[in-house]
Write a protein that holds these residues in place. Structure first.
Motif, short mmCIF file in Angstrom:
data_model
loop_
_atom_site.label_atom_id
_atom_site.label_comp_id
_atom_site.label_asym_id
_atom_site.label_seq_id
_atom_site.Cartn_x
_atom_site.Cartn_y
_atom_site.Cartn_z
N THR A 258 -3.96 9.17 -1.32
CA THR A 258 -3.73 8.04 -1.99
C THR A 258 -4.12 6.92 -0.88
OG1 THR A 258 -1.88 9.19 -2.77
CG2 THR A 258 -1.77 6.75 -1.79
N HIS B 158 5.70 4.51 -6.65
CA HIS B 158 5.67 3.63 -7.17
C HIS B 158 4.70 2.71 -8.28
CE1 HIS B 158 9.84 3.51 -5.45
NE2 HIS B 158 10.47 3.44 -6.65
N GLU B 159 3.18 3.31 -7.98
CA GLU B 159 2.15 3.13 -9.00
C GLU B 159 2.51 2.73 -10.05
OE1 GLU B 159 -2.66 2.71 -9.05
OE2 GLU B 159 -1.94 3.75 -7.85
N LEU C 276 2.29 2.32 -3.05
CA LEU C 276 1.80 2.39 -4.10
C LEU C 276 1.38 3.84 -4.40
CD1 LEU C 276 -2.66 0.52 -3.81
CD2 LEU C 276 -0.07 0.87 -5.77
N TYR C 277 1.93 4.87 -3.22
CA TYR C 277 2.16 6.01 -3.33
C TYR C 277 3.21 6.54 -4.08
CZ TYR C 277 2.87 11.23 -1.27
OH TYR C 277 3.15 12.32 -1.46
N GLU D 71 -0.01 -1.36 -0.01
CA GLU D 71 -0.46 -0.07 0.09
C GLU D 71 0.57 1.46 0.05
OE1 GLU D 71 -4.03 -0.48 1.89
OE2 GLU D 71 -2.75 -0.99 3.38
N ARG E 152 -1.11 -3.39 -9.37
CA ARG E 152 -1.39 -2.13 -10.10
C ARG E 152 0.18 -0.89 -10.29
NH1 ARG E 152 -5.03 0.06 -5.50
NH2 ARG E 152 -4.41 1.97 -6.65
N LEU E 153 1.40 -2.53 -9.31
CA LEU E 153 2.86 -1.33 -9.49
C LEU E 153 3.00 -1.84 -10.25
CD1 LEU E 153 3.79 -2.90 -5.32
CD2 LEU E 153 3.65 -0.04 -6.54
N ASN F 138 -6.92 4.36 -1.01
CA ASN F 138 -5.84 2.68 -1.00
C ASN F 138 -5.82 1.52 0.39
OD1 ASN F 138 -4.93 3.23 -4.02
ND2 ASN F 138 -3.47 4.44 -3.06
N LEU G 118 -2.48 -5.87 -5.30
CA LEU G 118 -1.65 -4.45 -5.03
C LEU G 118 -0.72 -4.57 -5.74
CD1 LEU G 118 -1.97 -4.47 -1.56
CD2 LEU G 118 -3.22 -2.82 -2.94
#
Length: 686
Positions: free
Chosen positions: A677, A144-145, A141-142, A138, A195-196, A681, A192
């Protein structure tokens, strides 16, 4: 389904018929094929070092596994309430409680630096994070999404031997839900992970026979857009006799997205090696038939000049029974004999005359650590045929050699000695860390390197993520791949700091609990991952002694280390109100650095107006009244600045500044973007 459709059509009540149809459609949409398993309740993670505060969810181990809500904190006494319709309250000592976070709840993470190692100049450091991996994903995701080139993971194999936890309990072979728990555990993380990945990203997942079939279906269900292929890797040629057949292999699923393709390598993986062996080898024979008594004519002194390190001659072979001490070196020279590591007398691979011939042609020399090296007959033939290229001559007169580049498509079965997990996983880890207790069943670093090369061997600046990092093999493999081809790939490792079930029982019996220093120092992150990464880079074990041995396929001593950098962090859980007020900048600072590319220094302290340090690749504007000076500096360095962060609550102000920032520089509003974010998420939605 045809029968169910027919039965529904017979329902006379139109509203009921439609309601039944809607429910069936809903079920089919959730599960369209194949894999059916229980979606277990969200996982929880215990945070033994987190401060107990009002509003926290906690567990009182002495009271069982139930969760409680903290209603009041009065010094060391805490009032907690059961999470039921009619809550029951009790007062309890703060030290008897441990804070718990449930997956699906918002988290507001930070990173706390816990060390670094720098041997790689200006290279991006590898990032190693101590965290529960779901929350770490999670967090990423902030930062390196959509930015990860390759994800390589070696998750728990669910063998039934208590090798992983679900909701803070080890899952063993008698748990009737262990397969569905494992699938729920994996699915949350894979959603998750998807998404990365970049649009052309590659996911690699290794597994053994316990969950291989389930994993294959789960991957196809979770990543329907990926092209998926399974590779069999022989990791234990001796075989594991704990199964009906003697198992020698495990599996790796490669999931290619977009236009990603398998990258050709130096060999196919199935024994037909083209150029993976070194040109130079050690002259002293090893293995069978390697003692002086086996071939007395191969036991002779090699004469080396002290000043230059050149081989200047060789003595006659000694008769059996003649002590080598009877031969004396002339002034300015030394004698090198084939003496084994245990002190016994060995023998050379070739005779004296052949050695002198190879010295004269430049294919025999003194190696970096004093041993004698030579080019085998295969290599000498390669020089004549052009398969081996002569790139120059060294100061000692020896030839600089390399195999000409040849590549071939990897096959779906890999059978290479370098993939032996015992030799190049367990033994290598012992070499790096000494005799301390270690991580069980580490991967062969060369098998991991080959898998990553197949995924991103053609991307020299790739970012590789491993969120089941274990002992840190993935970072080591990425560093070796960089050393091979001059790449500057960066790895991001995530591992927790769990102790084994047996260690937990022993520590608990002595009154040591999670969060205590003794417990934490025995955890994977502090006891294995961090020291292993450090040892690989510096070439020194935790005790400070040089790491023994050479890297396979080279004559590079492990004691030389690897020219890389690494930064170590622990995930923290922050108060969003304090984040929004700008009072937790130091905790968020490493995330901003990672979001900006993870290069240069971390801006770890707020300043009065703005900062764009000369040794950083991003800047932060703290006072929007000074935005013009900030934008001027960003514009002046736009060719190297990757990111600009603007601290403001005003979207209008941020938009105005954004219009003035050069288009190639990404711009982010703090702290609104951060808070937004982590508010959206929280459930790992795809």
């Amino acid at each position: 389904m045809a029968l169910i459709d027919a039965l529904i059509d017979k329902v006379a009540d139109r509203e009921l018929r439609q309601a039944l149809r809607d429910q069936v459609d809903s079920i089919l949409n959730k599960q369209s094929f194949g894999l059916v398993y229980q979606q277990h309740k969200p996982e929880t993670v215990e945070l033994p070092r987190f401060q107990v505060r009002k509003g926290c969810k906690v567990r009182a181990p002495s009271k069982g596994e139930d969760l409680y809500l903290v209603e009041r904190v009065n010094g060391e006494t805490v009032t907690i309430a059961t999470m039921t319709d009619e809550p029951k309250r009790l007062d309890i000592s703060r030290e008897q409680l441990v804070v718990v976070r449930e997956f699906g709840e918002p988290i507001y993470p930070g990173l706390h630096p816990v060390g670094q190692v720098s041997e790689g100049g200006e290279k991006r450091p590898h990032v190693v994070i101590n965290a529960e991996n779901f929350h770490a994903l999670e967090t990423l995701l902030y930062t390196h999404e959509g930015q990860i080139d390759c994800i390589y993971i070696d998750p728990p194999y669910n063998t039934g031997s208590r090798d992983w936890k679900y909701n803070n309990d080890y899952v063993d072979g008698v748990d009737q839900f262990r397969h569905s728990k494992w699938l729920a555990f994996m699915e949350r993380r894979l959603l998750l992970a998807r998404r990365l990945l970049k649009e052309s990203g590659v996911l690699v997942v290794t597994i053994d026979e316990h969950e291989v079939d389930n994993l294959g279906l789960l991957l196809r269900q979770t990543l329907p857009e990926a092209e998926i292929q399974r590779v069999t890797i022989v990791i234990n040629p001796k075989g594991n006799n704990q199964t009906q057949f003697s198992r020698v292999d495990e599996y790796a699923f490669f999931c290619f997205h977009g236009d990603a393709n398998v990258v050709d390598g130096p060999d196919s993986g199935l024994g037909d090696v083209a150029n993976s062996e070194p040109v130079w080898g050690m002259l002293m024979r090893r293995g069978s038939n390697s003692l002086r008594k086996d071939r007395p004519t191969m036991f002779y002194p090699i004469i080396v000049e002290d000043d230059t390190g050149r081989i200047v001659g060789a003595g006659d072979p000694l008769d059996p029974g003649t002590p080598r001490a009877s031969v004396k070196a002339q002034r300015g020279t030394r004698l090198v004999w084939p003496i084994r590591t245990d002190g016994s007398e060995g023998r050379w691979q070739i005779g004296r005359d052949r050695l002198l011939e190879q010295v004269s042609e430049g294919t025999a020399k003194v190696g970096a650590r004093g041993g004698i090296q030579y080019v085998s007959e295969k290599g000498r033939k390669g020089i004549k045929s052009g398969a081996v290229e002569v790139t120059g001559t060294a100061h000692d007169g020896s030839l600089l050699l390399r195999w000409n580049d040849r590549t071939t498509k990897p096959k779906t079965v890999w059978f290479r000695p370098a993939h032996n997990a015992a030799t190049y996983g367990t033994d290598l880890l012992t070499n790096l860390l000494g005799e301390r207790d270690q991580f069980p069943f580490p991967k062969s670093v060369y098998a991991t390197k080959d898998a990553i090369r197949a995924a991103v061997g053609d991307r020299p600046d790739a970012v590789v993520l491993d969120f089941f990092a274990g002992s840190g093999t993935t970072m080591h493999a990425v560093a070796l791949l960089n050393a091979e081809d001059g790449g500057e790939r960066q790895s991001i490792l995530v591992t927790n700091n769990e102790v084994s079930s047996s260690e937990a029982a022993d520590l608990g019996a002595r009154g040591v609990k999670a969060g205590d220093p003794e417990w934490e120092q025995l955890g994977i992150f502090h006891h294995v991952t961090k020291p292993r990464v450090t040892a690989a880079i510096t070439g020194k074990t935790p005790s400070g002694s040089p790491v023994g041995g050479d890297y396979l396929g080279t004559v590079t001593p492990m004691a030389d280390g690897l020219p890389e950098n690494a930064a170590f962090f622990e995930l923290t859980y922050e108060d969003p109100d304090l984040i929004g007020l700008g009072r937790k900048f130091q905790a968020v600072a490493p995330l901003l650095w990672m979001k900006a590319g993870g290069r240069g220094r971390i801006i770890d302290k707020p300043v009065k107006d703005w900062t764009v340090p000369v040794d950083a690749f991003y800047g932060v504007l703290f006072n929007c009244d000074k935005w013009r000076d900030f934008v001027d500096e960003i514009s002046f360095r736009a060719d190297e600045i990757a990111h600009a962060f603007v601290v403001t609550d005003s979207t209008a102000t941020f938009q105005q500044i954004l219009l003035e920032v050069p288009s190639q520089v990404e711009c982010t509003q703090l702290y609104a973007d951060y808070l937004r974010t982590f508010e959206i998420n929280t459930e790992g939605r795809a």
